[in-house]
Design a protein around this motif. Structure first.
Motif, PDB file in Angstrom:
ATOM      1  N   ILE A   1       0.826  -1.219   0.000  1.00 43.88           N
ATOM      2  CA  ILE A   1       0.000   0.000   0.000  1.00 43.88           C
ATOM      3  C   ILE A   1       0.854   1.261   0.000  1.00 43.88           C
ATOM      4  CG2 ILE A   1      -1.528   1.393   1.449  1.00 43.88           C
ATOM      5  CD1 ILE A   1      -3.100  -0.634   0.009  1.00 43.88           C
ATOM      6  N   HIS A   2       1.885   1.298   0.838  1.00 42.85           N
ATOM      7  CA  HIS A   2       2.687   2.524   0.968  1.00 42.85           C
ATOM      8  C   HIS A   2       3.469   2.847  -0.300  1.00 42.85           C
ATOM      9  CE1 HIS A   2       6.610   0.481   1.330  1.00 42.85           C
ATOM     10  NE2 HIS A   2       5.964  -0.437   2.022  1.00 42.85           N
ATOM     11  N   GLU A   3       3.571   1.894  -1.221  1.00 41.83           N
ATOM     12  CA  GLU A   3       4.285   2.137  -2.474  1.00 41.83           C
ATOM     13  C   GLU A   3       3.397   2.810  -3.528  1.00 41.83           C
ATOM     14  OE1 GLU A   3       7.510  -1.362  -2.921  1.00 41.83           O
ATOM     15  OE2 GLU A   3       5.428  -2.074  -2.929  1.00 41.83           O
ATOM     16  N   VAL A   4       2.107   2.879  -3.262  1.00 42.18           N
ATOM     17  CA  VAL A   4       1.175   3.500  -4.208  1.00 42.18           C
ATOM     18  C   VAL A   4       1.024   4.968  -3.830  1.00 42.18           C
ATOM     19  CG1 VAL A   4      -1.124   3.416  -5.225  1.00 42.18           C
ATOM     20  CG2 VAL A   4      -0.029   1.305  -4.424  1.00 42.18           C
ATOM     21  N   ASP A   5       1.712   5.837  -4.541  1.00 43.74           N
ATOM     22  CA  ASP A   5       1.688   7.250  -4.174  1.00 43.74           C
ATOM     23  C   ASP A   5       0.541   7.984  -4.859  1.00 43.74           C
ATOM     24  OD1 ASP A   5       2.529   7.723  -6.814  1.00 43.74           O
ATOM     25  OD2 ASP A   5       4.629   7.930  -6.244  1.00 43.74           O
ATOM     26  N   ALA A   6       0.343   9.226  -4.468  1.00 46.36           N
ATOM     27  CA  ALA A   6      -0.772  10.022  -4.972  1.00 46.36           C
ATOM     28  C   ALA A   6      -0.664  10.248  -6.474  1.00 46.36           C
ATOM     29  CB  ALA A   6      -0.820  11.357  -4.239  1.00 46.36           C
ATOM     30  N   GLU A   7       0.554  10.378  -6.990  1.00 43.03           N
ATOM     31  CA  GLU A   7       0.747  10.604  -8.421  1.00 43.03           C
ATOM     32  C   GLU A   7       0.261   9.412  -9.233  1.00 43.03           C
ATOM     33  OE1 GLU A   7       4.302  11.771 -11.608  1.00 43.03           O
ATOM     34  OE2 GLU A   7       4.760  11.463  -9.471  1.00 43.03           O
ATOM     35  N   LEU A   8       0.562   8.203  -8.764  1.00 41.26           N
ATOM     36  CA  LEU A   8       0.109   7.011  -9.468  1.00 41.26           C
ATOM     37  C   LEU A   8      -1.417   6.916  -9.436  1.00 41.26           C
ATOM     38  CD1 LEU A   8       0.510   4.365 -10.932  1.00 41.26           C
ATOM     39  CD2 LEU A   8       0.979   3.253  -8.726  1.00 41.26           C
ATOM     40  N   VAL A   9      -2.023   7.168  -8.291  1.00 42.20           N
ATOM     41  CA  VAL A   9      -3.482   7.123  -8.182  1.00 42.20           C
ATOM     42  C   VAL A   9      -4.117   8.139  -9.133  1.00 42.20           C
ATOM     43  CG1 VAL A   9      -5.452   7.515  -6.647  1.00 42.20           C
ATOM     44  CG2 VAL A   9      -3.447   6.273  -5.812  1.00 42.20           C
ATOM     45  N   GLU A  10      -3.533   9.316  -9.215  1.00 50.15           N
ATOM     46  CA  GLU A  10      -4.083  10.379 -10.051  1.00 50.15           C
ATOM     47  C   GLU A  10      -4.152   9.980 -11.522  1.00 50.15           C
ATOM     48  OE1 GLU A  10      -5.849  13.822 -11.190  1.00 50.15           O
ATOM     49  OE2 GLU A  10      -5.483  13.168  -9.115  1.00 50.15           O
ATOM     50  N   THR A  11      -3.186   9.156 -11.997  1.00 49.42           N
ATOM     51  CA  THR A  11      -3.210   8.786 -13.413  1.00 49.42           C
ATOM     52  C   THR A  11      -4.500   8.060 -13.779  1.00 49.42           C
ATOM     53  OG1 THR A  11      -2.073   6.664 -13.029  1.00 49.42           O
ATOM     54  CG2 THR A  11      -0.693   8.572 -13.496  1.00 49.42           C
ATOM     55  N   TYR A  12      -5.062   7.321 -12.848  1.00 45.96           N
ATOM     56  CA  TYR A  12      -6.275   6.554 -13.145  1.00 45.96           C
ATOM     57  C   TYR A  12      -7.504   7.445 -13.283  1.00 45.96           C
ATOM     58  CZ  TYR A  12      -3.799   2.177 -12.379  1.00 45.96           C
ATOM     59  OH  TYR A  12      -2.923   1.121 -12.493  1.00 45.96           O
ATOM     60  N   PHE A  13      -7.405   8.676 -12.842  1.00 47.17           N
ATOM     61  CA  PHE A  13      -8.517   9.619 -12.925  1.00 47.17           C
ATOM     62  C   PHE A  13      -8.294  10.666 -14.013  1.00 47.17           C
ATOM     63  CE2 PHE A  13      -8.721   7.678  -8.822  1.00 47.17           C
ATOM     64  CZ  PHE A  13     -10.078   7.547  -8.555  1.00 47.17           C
ATOM     65  N   THR A  14      -7.199  10.525 -14.765  1.00 48.94           N
ATOM     66  CA  THR A  14      -6.854  11.471 -15.813  1.00 48.94           C
ATOM     67  C   THR A  14      -7.472  11.035 -17.133  1.00 48.94           C
ATOM     68  OG1 THR A  14      -4.742  11.948 -14.722  1.00 48.94           O
ATOM     69  CG2 THR A  14      -4.967  12.605 -17.036  1.00 48.94           C
ATOM     70  N   ALA A  15      -8.385  11.837 -17.663  1.00 44.80           N
ATOM     71  CA  ALA A  15      -9.074  11.492 -18.901  1.00 44.80           C
ATOM     72  C   ALA A  15      -8.091  11.413 -20.065  1.00 44.80           C
ATOM     73  CB  ALA A  15     -10.156  12.516 -19.199  1.00 44.80           C
ATOM     74  N   VAL A  16      -8.330  10.446 -20.960  1.00 47.97           N
ATOM     75  CA  VAL A  16      -7.509  10.283 -22.149  1.00 47.97           C
ATOM     76  C   VAL A  16      -8.353  10.679 -23.356  1.00 47.97           C
ATOM     77  CG1 VAL A  16      -6.179   8.678 -23.569  1.00 47.97           C
ATOM     78  CG2 VAL A  16      -6.249   8.395 -21.075  1.00 47.97           C
ATOM     79  N   PRO A  17      -7.957  11.706 -24.116  1.00 52.06           N
ATOM     80  CA  PRO A  17      -8.741  12.121 -25.278  1.00 52.06           C
ATOM     81  C   PRO A  17      -9.031  10.946 -26.205  1.00 52.06           C
ATOM     82  CG  PRO A  17      -7.019  13.720 -24.815  1.00 52.06           C
ATOM     83  CD  PRO A  17      -6.764  12.549 -23.897  1.00 52.06           C
ATOM     84  N   GLY A  18     -10.268  10.878 -26.688  1.00 53.71           N
ATOM     85  CA  GLY A  18     -10.664   9.782 -27.562  1.00 53.71           C
ATOM     86  C   GLY A  18     -11.108   8.547 -26.826  1.00 53.71           C
ATOM     87  N   HIS A  19     -11.089   8.613 -25.492  1.00 53.39           N
ATOM     88  CA  HIS A  19     -11.497   7.468 -24.683  1.00 53.39           C
ATOM     89  C   HIS A  19     -12.580   7.903 -23.705  1.00 53.39           C
ATOM     90  CE1 HIS A  19      -7.617   6.175 -26.267  1.00 53.39           C
ATOM     91  NE2 HIS A  19      -7.960   4.937 -25.977  1.00 53.39           N
ATOM     92  N   ARG A  20     -13.656   8.451 -24.270  1.00 53.95           N
ATOM     93  CA  ARG A  20     -14.835   8.789 -23.472  1.00 53.95           C
ATOM     94  C   ARG A  20     -15.927   7.773 -23.775  1.00 53.95           C
ATOM     95  NH1 ARG A  20     -17.371  13.330 -25.151  1.00 53.95           N
ATOM     96  NH2 ARG A  20     -16.587  12.894 -27.250  1.00 53.95           N
ATOM     97  N   LEU A  21     -16.920   7.711 -22.890  1.00 58.25           N
ATOM     98  CA  LEU A  21     -18.031   6.794 -23.113  1.00 58.25           C
ATOM     99  C   LEU A  21     -18.665   7.033 -24.481  1.00 58.25           C
ATOM    100  CD1 LEU A  21     -19.949   6.633 -19.700  1.00 58.25           C
ATOM    101  CD2 LEU A  21     -18.803   4.757 -20.887  1.00 58.25           C
ATOM    102  N   ALA A  22     -18.908   8.291 -24.808  1.00 60.66           N
ATOM    103  CA  ALA A  22     -19.563   8.606 -26.069  1.00 60.66           C
ATOM    104  C   ALA A  22     -18.740   8.205 -27.278  1.00 60.66           C
ATOM    105  CB  ALA A  22     -19.877  10.105 -26.125  1.00 60.66           C
ATOM    106  N   ASP A  23     -17.402   8.156 -27.095  1.00 62.40           N
ATOM    107  CA  ASP A  23     -16.531   7.777 -28.206  1.00 62.40           C
ATOM    108  C   ASP A  23     -16.619   6.289 -28.530  1.00 62.40           C
ATOM    109  OD1 ASP A  23     -15.480  10.375 -28.396  1.00 62.40           O
ATOM    110  OD2 ASP A  23     -14.001   9.950 -26.838  1.00 62.40           O
ATOM    111  N   ARG A  24     -16.953   5.488 -27.512  1.00 62.79           N
ATOM    112  CA  ARG A  24     -16.859   4.046 -27.689  1.00 62.79           C
ATOM    113  C   ARG A  24     -18.193   3.326 -27.692  1.00 62.79           C
ATOM    114  NH1 ARG A  24     -11.574   2.223 -27.886  1.00 62.79           N
ATOM    115  NH2 ARG A  24     -12.655   0.527 -28.914  1.00 62.79           N
ATOM    116  N   GLN A  25     -19.278   3.996 -27.368  1.00 63.79           N
ATOM    117  CA  GLN A  25     -20.585   3.339 -27.405  1.00 63.79           C
ATOM    118  C   GLN A  25     -21.002   3.140 -28.852  1.00 63.79           C
ATOM    119  OE1 GLN A  25     -22.790   6.028 -24.959  1.00 63.79           O
ATOM    120  NE2 GLN A  25     -22.247   5.004 -23.049  1.00 63.79           N
TER     121      GLN A  25
END
Length: 371
Positions: free
Chosen positions: A345-369
């Protein structure tokens, strides 16, 4: 009125004024595929506009459960294939330009569209949550207007066990449970019985399992509000509800590390707290921290926004080592010995967690439905 029946991995039947959806993969505990989700969404849209259909019911074929979730084995095969093609890239980058394109994103996007359609359905949507109701099974049931459990119900969101995060609107549902019960259930991935599912707000009433066929038949002729009271019974006391004291104390901590420390302290007087701490330490550390934040964030979100947030997380997790490893350990090799990265757990820093919440252009729900 006669019957109209269409069969396949998902079967549709019009019985009287009741539209019946039967998830029809009993050998796979009715695990969802992309085609099943697309077919259900189209049928629900048709029934919404069909004056013959007054209410809709969903059930699972076989005797094992409504639905054990999505077909993660197929996701695993795609992840392995694209890992080899991509040279083994593992962790999410949080930036646009992923080399790998996942067809599975379309499956997830359509599944989430189905979840939202159920939540917003204009007619009564009745879910028979009998047997196993896990992950994607929660998505096609707990968003309904009338959610029925039985003495056989084993419900839950076990995503952290396979290196994923609660999705299908699960973060939104769990965030609305009383006190900290939803956070506890989401992080531990615990199986919930009928009383616990009702206590968390994932279900409404309990009906004896043996009476479900009779209930279904009655619903073909009468509205659910008139029928259901004749079949419901009082549930036993919820174990989770009776554990609110130590659960609320532990999970009120602002971090996963704090939760674990508090659970260790409470374990002296609460055996269940020790079991919870042990369970959390077996999960993916990344998944725990991402799920903790996602469920907390969902308290302030609408369901459509929460589903978009879950999709962003899923886009990253499809490219992560832990999701692939979790499926391998639990579903493919079944050695139950995942090698998480990072492992602590202590090896998972805030920066790594933040990447999972960072939107990737072209990868929205509307793009893939695709519908």
């Amino acid at each position: 009125m006669g019957r109209e029946t269409y069969t396949g991995d998902v079967a549709f039947e019009l019985r009287g004024h009741l539209g019946i959806i039967t998830l029809n993969r009993p050998r796979a505990v009715n695990a969802l595929t992309q085609l099943m989700c697309e077919s259900m969404l189209v049928q629900l849209q048709d029934w919404a506009e069909d004056d013959r259909v007054l209410q809709v019911l969903i059930r699972g074929a076989g005797d094992r459960g409504l639905c054990a979730g999505g077909d993660v084995a197929s996701l695993y095969q795609e992840m392995v294939a694209l890992q080899k093609q991509d040279g083994g890239g593992i962790l999410p980058t949080g930036v646009p330009g992923y080399a790998a394109e996942f067809a599975s994103e379309t499956f997830l996007a359509n599944e989430y569209a189905l979840n939202l359609a159920i939540a917003e359905y204009p007619k009564p949507y009745i879910a028979l949550m009998d047997g196993l109701v896990l992950g994607g099974g929660i998505g096609v049931s707990a968003h309904g207007s009338h959610r029925i459990v039985t003495e056989r119900t084993r419900a839950g969101m076990p995503e952290t066990t396979i290196g994923f995060c609660p999705d299908v609107g699960g973060t939104w549902l769990l965030s609305r449970a009383p006190g900290q019960l939803g956070l506890h259930a989401g992080l531990t991935g615990s199986h919930l019985d009928a009383a616990d599912a009702i206590a968390l707000g994932l279900a409404d009433v309990e009906v004896p399992g043996e009476r479900l066929p009779e209930l279904t038949q009655a619903l073909s002729a009468e509205p659910v509000e008139a029928v259901l009271p004749r079949f419901t019974r009082s549930s036993a006391a919820s174990t989770l509800e009776s554990s609110r004291g130590w659960i609320d104390q532990a999970y009120a901590e602002p971090s996963v590390e704090g939760v674990l420390q508090r659970l260790d302290e409470l374990a002296v007087s609460h055996e269940a707290a020790a079991a919870a701490a042990k369970s959390l330490r077996e999960k993916s550390p990344v998944s725990l921290k991402v799920a903790h934040r996602a469920i907390r964030d969902a308290e302030e979100l609408t369901l459509p926004v929460a589903l978009q947030a879950e999709f962003t997380i899923a886009v990253h997790m499809l490219r992560s080592s832990d999701f692939r490893e979790g499926i391998r350990a639990q579903i493919i090799d079944k050695d139950r010995a995942p090698r998480w990265s990072p492992a602590e757990i202590h090896e998972v820093d805030a920066e790594l967690v933040e990447t999972y919440f960072t939107a990737v252009p072209g990868h929205r729900l509307a793009d893939r439905q695709s519908l």
